[in-house]
Write a protein that holds these residues in place. Structure first.
Motif, PDB file in Angstrom:
ATOM      1  N   ASP A  24       0.821  -1.198   0.000  1.00 33.19           N
ATOM      2  CA  ASP A  24       0.000   0.000   0.000  1.00 33.19           C
ATOM      3  C   ASP A  24       0.870   1.269   0.000  1.00 33.19           C
ATOM      4  O   ASP A  24       0.620   2.207   0.747  1.00 33.19           O
ATOM      5  N   GLY A  27       0.200   5.583  -2.425  1.00 29.05           N
ATOM      6  CA  GLY A  27      -0.154   6.934  -1.970  1.00 29.05           C
ATOM      7  C   GLY A  27       1.075   7.748  -1.600  1.00 29.05           C
ATOM      8  O   GLY A  27       1.167   8.944  -1.915  1.00 29.05           O
ATOM      9  N   TYR A  74      -1.499   9.704   5.272  1.00 32.19           N
ATOM     10  CA  TYR A  74      -1.727   8.451   4.548  1.00 32.19           C
ATOM     11  C   TYR A  74      -1.304   7.250   5.398  1.00 32.19           C
ATOM     12  O   TYR A  74      -1.992   6.217   5.427  1.00 32.19           O
ATOM     13  N   TYR A  77      -4.173   6.999   8.121  1.00 30.85           N
ATOM     14  CA  TYR A  77      -5.596   6.834   7.744  1.00 30.85           C
ATOM     15  C   TYR A  77      -5.804   6.143   6.395  1.00 30.85           C
ATOM     16  O   TYR A  77      -6.934   5.844   6.031  1.00 30.85           O
ATOM     17  N   HIS A  78      -4.758   5.964   5.611  1.00 24.27           N
ATOM     18  CA  HIS A  78      -4.858   5.335   4.280  1.00 24.27           C
ATOM     19  C   HIS A  78      -5.853   6.048   3.373  1.00 24.27           C
ATOM     20  O   HIS A  78      -6.591   5.413   2.618  1.00 24.27           O
ATOM     21  N   THR A  79      -5.939   7.347   3.496  1.00 23.63           N
ATOM     22  CA  THR A  79      -6.787   8.133   2.611  1.00 23.63           C
ATOM     23  C   THR A  79      -6.169   9.518   2.463  1.00 23.63           C
ATOM     24  O   THR A  79      -5.389   9.960   3.313  1.00 23.63           O
ATOM     25  N   ASN A  81      -8.503  11.878   1.812  1.00 20.59           N
ATOM     26  CA  ASN A  81      -9.725  12.640   2.021  1.00 20.59           C
ATOM     27  C   ASN A  81      -9.671  13.295   3.407  1.00 20.59           C
ATOM     28  O   ASN A  81      -9.806  12.632   4.431  1.00 20.59           O
ATOM     29  N   GLU A  84     -12.424  12.757   5.930  1.00 23.27           N
ATOM     30  CA  GLU A  84     -12.491  11.451   6.614  1.00 23.27           C
ATOM     31  C   GLU A  84     -11.291  11.226   7.530  1.00 23.27           C
ATOM     32  O   GLU A  84     -11.178  10.178   8.148  1.00 23.27           O
ATOM     33  N   SER A  85     -10.364  12.194   7.556  1.00 27.57           N
ATOM     34  CA  SER A  85      -9.162  11.965   8.374  1.00 27.57           C
ATOM     35  C   SER A  85      -8.780  13.255   9.101  1.00 27.57           C
ATOM     36  O   SER A  85      -9.405  13.610  10.090  1.00 27.57           O
ATOM     37  N   LEU A 164      -8.107   6.346  -4.979  1.00 23.68           N
ATOM     38  CA  LEU A 164      -7.303   7.183  -4.078  1.00 23.68           C
ATOM     39  C   LEU A 164      -7.393   8.645  -4.504  1.00 23.68           C
ATOM     40  O   LEU A 164      -7.366   9.552  -3.687  1.00 23.68           O
ATOM     41  N   HIS A 167     -11.426   9.741  -4.617  1.00 26.74           N
ATOM     42  CA  HIS A 167     -12.121   9.525  -3.346  1.00 26.74           C
ATOM     43  C   HIS A 167     -13.318   8.584  -3.518  1.00 26.74           C
ATOM     44  O   HIS A 167     -14.303   8.669  -2.783  1.00 26.74           O
TER      45      HIS A 167
END
Ligand SMILES: [Fe+2]
Length: 253
Positions: A24, A27, A74, A77-79, A81, A84-85, A164, A167
């Protein structure tokens, strides 16, 4: 003497790469690449605007570090957005405070850089900022948008837009939201909360041209041909053609 940027480029690269885990990692790589391209864009804008000396150095430093908050965001939160984080601009300031700079940077210079990091992703900036604070911020915001045009075009020209980057909104090439479109035609600020389709994303970023800060950036958008490529991805209907005419008239294209 204007200090070299090299130790800072190395430090940012090391910091980003420290977040690679072997899985992963896309990102992290996307944002390191983006940071370096935004630095290049900043240099192009600095050249066009004839910014020199310490001012130019501050603009480049702010550009290089503007997304430093993306790496811890990242990793945690692996996002990307923020809703959302965390707000990645604020996360960037906290990160810079924690890490410090690899070479001494004066207190006032560090504050100007951190301010640009904090404000690079706010919708609008205050009109009454001191010019020495406002200029690096404007260069970073414009340089950032120039690279996002590239990222979005590359991403949407492929068959499977990367969630990614989008979103995870619906990829329906024929549809866009009237609410997003109407706001843009009425010269209102685009609103991420209204995005339902990937085309809404594209409309929103085209709308950024009205809010670019510097003439050189507007020229670069035209020269690089970003907008015709984005319009080629949007439905070819009368409302979109009307929007395109509005954008072209604004840019004198
Ligand atoms: Fe950012």
């Amino acid at each position: 003497m204007i200090p070299s940027l090299d130790p800072h480029i190395e430090a940012l690269t090391r910091f980003a790469e420290a977040h690679l885990t072997g899985e992963d990692d896309e990102g992290i790589r996307i944002k390191l690449d983006h940071s370096l391209r935004v630095l290049d864009n900043a240099s192009a804008i600095i050249g066009g605007e004839a910014i020199e000396g310490r001012e130019a150095w501050l603009c480049r430093m702010a550009a290089l570090y503007h997304d430093i908050g993306r790496f811890p965001q990242y990793a945690t939160y692996h996002t990307f957005n923020d809703r959302e984080s965390v707000n990645h601009g604020r996360m960037g300031v906290l990160t810079l405070r924690r890490l410090g700079f690899p070479e001494p940077v004066s207190g006032p210079d560090a504050r100007i850089i951190r301010f640009a990091v904090a404000q690079h992703n706010v919708k609008t900036i205050r009109p009454d900022l001191r010019p020495d604070i406002a200029l690096p911020l404007k260069v970073v915001r414009d340089a950032d948008k120039l690279d996002i045009y590239r990222v979005m075009i590359d991403n949407f020209c492929g068959d499977n837009p990367d969630p990614l980057i989008t979103h995870g909104v619906a990829n329906d090439p024929a549809r866009y939201s009237e609410t997003v479109y109407d706001k843009l035609m009425r010269d209102q600020e685009g609103d991420y909360n209204l995005i339902r389709y990937t085309n809404d994303f594209l409309l929103l970023i085209v709308g950024w041209v009205f809010r670019l800060h510097l003439p050189t950036t507007r020229r670069l958008v035209v020269e690089r041909g970003h907008l015709p490529r984005i319009f080629a991805l949007l439905p070819d209907d009368a409302p979109i053609r009307a929007f395109r005419a509005k954008v072209d008239a604004f840019l004198g294209a």
